[in-house]
Design an enzyme around this catalytic site. Structure first.
Site, PDB file in Angstrom:
ATOM      1  N   SER A 254      -2.357  -6.054  17.804  1.00 17.44           N
ATOM      2  CA  SER A 254      -2.766  -4.849  18.541  1.00 17.44           C
ATOM      3  C   SER A 254      -3.739  -4.001  17.735  1.00 17.44           C
ATOM      4  O   SER A 254      -3.584  -3.824  16.523  1.00 17.44           O
ATOM      5  CB  SER A 254      -1.535  -4.009  18.884  1.00 17.44           C
ATOM      6  OG  SER A 254      -1.913  -2.757  19.425  1.00 17.44           O
ATOM      7  N   CYS A 255      -4.715  -3.412  18.441  1.00 17.87           N
ATOM      8  CA  CYS A 255      -5.627  -2.474  17.783  1.00 17.87           C
ATOM      9  C   CYS A 255      -4.895  -1.193  17.389  1.00 17.87           C
ATOM     10  O   CYS A 255      -5.413  -0.398  16.607  1.00 17.87           O
ATOM     11  CB  CYS A 255      -6.805  -2.125  18.695  1.00 17.87           C
ATOM     12  SG  CYS A 255      -6.341  -1.257  20.214  1.00 17.87           S
ATOM     13  N   SER A 256      -3.686  -0.990  17.923  1.00 18.02           N
ATOM     14  CA  SER A 256      -2.894   0.199  17.608  1.00 18.02           C
ATOM     15  C   SER A 256      -1.896  -0.042  16.481  1.00 18.02           C
ATOM     16  O   SER A 256      -1.127   0.856  16.133  1.00 18.02           O
ATOM     17  CB  SER A 256      -2.145   0.679  18.857  1.00 18.02           C
ATOM     18  OG  SER A 256      -3.044   1.108  19.850  1.00 18.02           O
ATOM     19  N   HIS A 377     -10.276   6.463  17.284  1.00 17.57           N
ATOM     20  CA  HIS A 377      -9.168   5.718  17.893  1.00 17.57           C
ATOM     21  C   HIS A 377      -7.859   6.506  17.873  1.00 17.57           C
ATOM     22  O   HIS A 377      -7.449   7.074  18.891  1.00 17.57           O
ATOM     23  CB  HIS A 377      -9.002   4.368  17.188  1.00 17.57           C
ATOM     24  CG  HIS A 377      -8.157   3.380  17.942  1.00 17.57           C
ATOM     25  ND1 HIS A 377      -6.786   3.459  17.991  1.00 17.57           N
ATOM     26  CD2 HIS A 377      -8.493   2.283  18.662  1.00 17.57           C
ATOM     27  CE1 HIS A 377      -6.317   2.449  18.724  1.00 17.57           C
ATOM     28  NE2 HIS A 377      -7.338   1.724  19.145  1.00 17.57           N
TER      29      HIS A 377
END
Length: 474
Positions: A254-256, A377
Site C-alpha cells: 500500500s502507498c499508505s 500524501h
C-alpha cells in the site's frame, strides 16, 4: 494527391482496437445515461458483489499473487472485500441521479450528470480491488469505464472485469459499461487516454504524468512515503501494534504503509521495546548494510524482494536466527535524501527508525522526509496530545494527518473515521495532483446548476472597502 486530415490518418492496429473498445463503451454508456437511481444502485451492488463474493475474492487474490509475484493472499482477500464493502456503503448513501442538492437561500439546484467514458489506469499492487473500486464509482455516476492494467496485473484485472461484466449482464444491463484492454501496452494506453472523457490514474508517477499530459481531463495520485511520529504521550503498545498491523498488511504494497517512524528521544527505548514486542526486528549495523545493498539495485528497488514475505527477506538479507520469526525489519536512520535510500518509499517490510530530541524536532524530521518523497500524501502521529496533531495538520503540506491509527487501514477510508473508502488518494498540488481528497463519486459526475433569482445580496462599498480606507485612506 488528396490531403489527409488529422482525423483521416490511418490508425495503427492498436489504435484501431482501442477505438473499438471506446465505441462499445460509448454505446453502452448512452443506453445507461438515463437510468434511474434504483437501477443505478442495483448495478453498483452487482459490480461490488462480483468481487466481494467470497469465492471470487479469494480466487482473484490468489490470481493476483500468482500474476504479480507481490503481496499475500489473505491480505488481498481482506483488501478485496473491505474496500469493496466500505465503498459500497459510501456510494449507496449518496445520490447520483437528478437533483442531488438544493440551496433555496441561494436559489441553486444541482443536477448530477455522467462524465461519459472513463479510462482507469490501474496498478499491479491492487489488480482486482482498484479496478472494481473505480468501476463502482464510475457506474454510480452512470458512466462507462475501460481499464488499462499494468503488465504484471493484466491477467487478474481482465478476470476481475469479466466477472463484473457477467454481473451487469445478469441485470440486463450493457456489459460494455465495464471493459479492460486486452494488452498492457503504452501505445494502447496512450490511445485510450486521448479517446475518453476522463482519466483516473493510479500507479506509477510516470503513468500519472502521462495522464495529465494527454489532453484529457485527468485525476492522478501522488507518491506515498508515510512518516509517523511516536511522541512522549503515546500509548506505546497501542502505537506499536497499529504500526505493525499496517506495515505488514499485504507485505507493504500500500502507498499508505508506514515507511518511517520518528520517536522522541526521551521515550525511544520504551517505544522500540514495544515495536519489537509487536513483531519488529532491529537490524544490526552490519545487517543494515546488507539490507541496503540488496533492497536497491542500481538505485532502483529490487523487484525480487519488494512486497515479499518476511521469511523471504530474512533469508535474503542473511539476518540473525531470531529475525526469521519477525514480522518486519527496522533499520536506524539519521539522514534524508537520495544518499539515504531508507528515507524513501520501500514497498517492503522494512521500516526506517529516526530519533528526535523533542516534538518540534520530530515534526521537522518528517517534514524533511515528505519534502524528499511523499509530499502531499499523508503522515501520522501516535499521541495523547491533540495539540501536536493539530500542529501537524496546520503546518505540514499533506492532505491527511492520521491520529492514533493504523495508516494503511485509515488513510483510504475506515469504519471508525470520516474519510471515504477509496484506493486512490489525491495529494493536492503538493503531490502534483488535481484533487486534495480521496477519490470519490463526485469526481465521476458533471453537475448542472439551475440558477433562479434571489433577493439582491449586494453590500455597500463601505462594508467591503471600509477597513482598507480606515488603514490607508481612499
Amino acid at each position: 494527391m488528396d490531403t489527409i486530415t488529422k482525423t483521416e490518418r490511418p490508425q495503427t492496429p492498436e489504435q484501431a482496437l482501442v477505438a473499438e473498445y471506446v465505441a462499445r463503451a460509448r454505446k453502452a454508456q448512452a443506453a445507461f445515461a438515463y437510468a434511474d437511481q434504483e437501477t443505478t444502485d442495483m448495478a453498483v451492488r452487482a459490480v461490488a458483489w462480483s468481487l466481494y463474493k467470497p469465492e471470487h475474492a479469494r480466487m482473484l487474490a490468489e490470481l493476483a499473487v500468482e500474476d504479480t509475484g507481490i503481496g499475500n493472499v489473505p491480505d488481498k482477500v481482506t483488501k478485496n472485500t473491505r474496500k469493496t464493502f466500505g465503498t459500497l456503503r459510501d456510494l449507496l448513501r449518496a445520490k447520483s441521479v437528478g437533483i442531488i442538492e438544493e440551496d433555496k437561500a441561494k436559489g441553486l439546484v444541482k443536477y448530477a450528470k455522467p462524465v461519459g467514458v472513463v479510462a482507469a489506469i490501474t496498478p499491479s499492487t491492487n489488480p482486482a480491488a482498484t479496478p472494481i473500486n473505480k468501476a463502482m464509482m464510475a457506474i454510480k455516476g452512470r458512466n462507462a469505464i475501460i481499464m488499462a492494467s499494468s503488465p504484471s496485473g493484466l491477467k487478474t484485472t481482465c478476470k476481475t472485469v469479466e466477472l463484473a461484466r457477467q454481473a451487469l449482464e445478469a441485470l440486463g444491463l450493457p456489459p460494455d459499461l465495464i471493459q479492460a484492454l486486452p494488452k498492457a501496452s503504452k501505445p494502447m494506453t496512450d490511445a485510450l487516454m486521448k479517446s475518453v472523457d476522463l482519466i483516473v490514474a493510479t500507479g506509477s508517477q510516470a503513468n500519472v504524468r502521462a495522464a495529465y499530459s494527454s489532453g484529457t481531463p485527468a485525476i492522478g495520485v501522488g507518491a506515498g512515503n508515510v512518516p509517523v511520529i511516536i511522541d512522549d504521550s503515546a500509548d506505546f503498545k497501542d502505537a506499536a501494534e497499529k504500526i505493525t498491523a499496517s506495515k505488514i498488511f499485504d507485505n507493504s504494497t500500500s502507498c499508505s504503509s508506514e515507511n518511517s517512524v520518528t520517536i522522541l528521544d526521551g521515550v525511544y527505548d520504551e517505544a522500540m521495546a514495544a515495536l519489537k514486542a509487536a513483531g519488529g526486528y532491529l537490524c544490526t549495523p552490519e545487517e543494515r548494510q546488507r539490507v541496503l545493498s540488496l533492497l536497491w539495485v542500481d538505485g532502483k528497488l529490487n523487484r525480487d524482494l519488494i512486497a515479499h514475505d518476511a521469511k523471504v527477506l530474512a533469508e535474503a538479507f542473511q539476518l540473525a536466527p531470531e529475525a526469521h520469526s519477525a514480522k518486519f525489519f527496522m533499520v536506524e536512520e539519521d539522514g534524508v535524501g537520495y544518499d539515504h535510500p531508507f528515507s524513501g518509499e520501500k514497498l517492503s517490510l522494512v521500516l526506517a527508525v529516526y530519533r528526535a530530541k523533542d516534538y518540534p524536532a520530530a515534526k521537522e524530521q518528517i517534514r524533511k522526509i515528505l519534502d524528499f518523497q511523499g509530499r502531499g500524501h499523508s503522515c501520522g502521529i501516535h499521541t495523547k496530545n491533540m495539540d501536536h496533531a493539530r500542529d501537524l495538520a496546520e503546518d505540514l503540506e499533506v492532505v491527511r494527518v492520521l491520529v492514533n491509527q493504523a495508516h494503511t487501514f485509515g488513510n483510504g477510508g475506515g469504519f471508525n473515521s470520516g474519510l471515504n473508502f477509496t484506493l486512490s488518494m489525491g495529494c493536492g498540488t503538493w503531490g502534483k495532483n488535481s484533487i486534495t481528497e480521496n477519490l470519490s463519486l463526485k469526481n465521476f459526475l458533471n453537475i448542472t446548476h439551475l440558477v433562479t433569482v434571489i433577493p439582491e445580496d449586494k453590500p455597500s462599498e463601505e462594508e467591503l472597502f471600509g477597513p482598507l480606507w480606515a488603514k490607508v485612506g481612499k
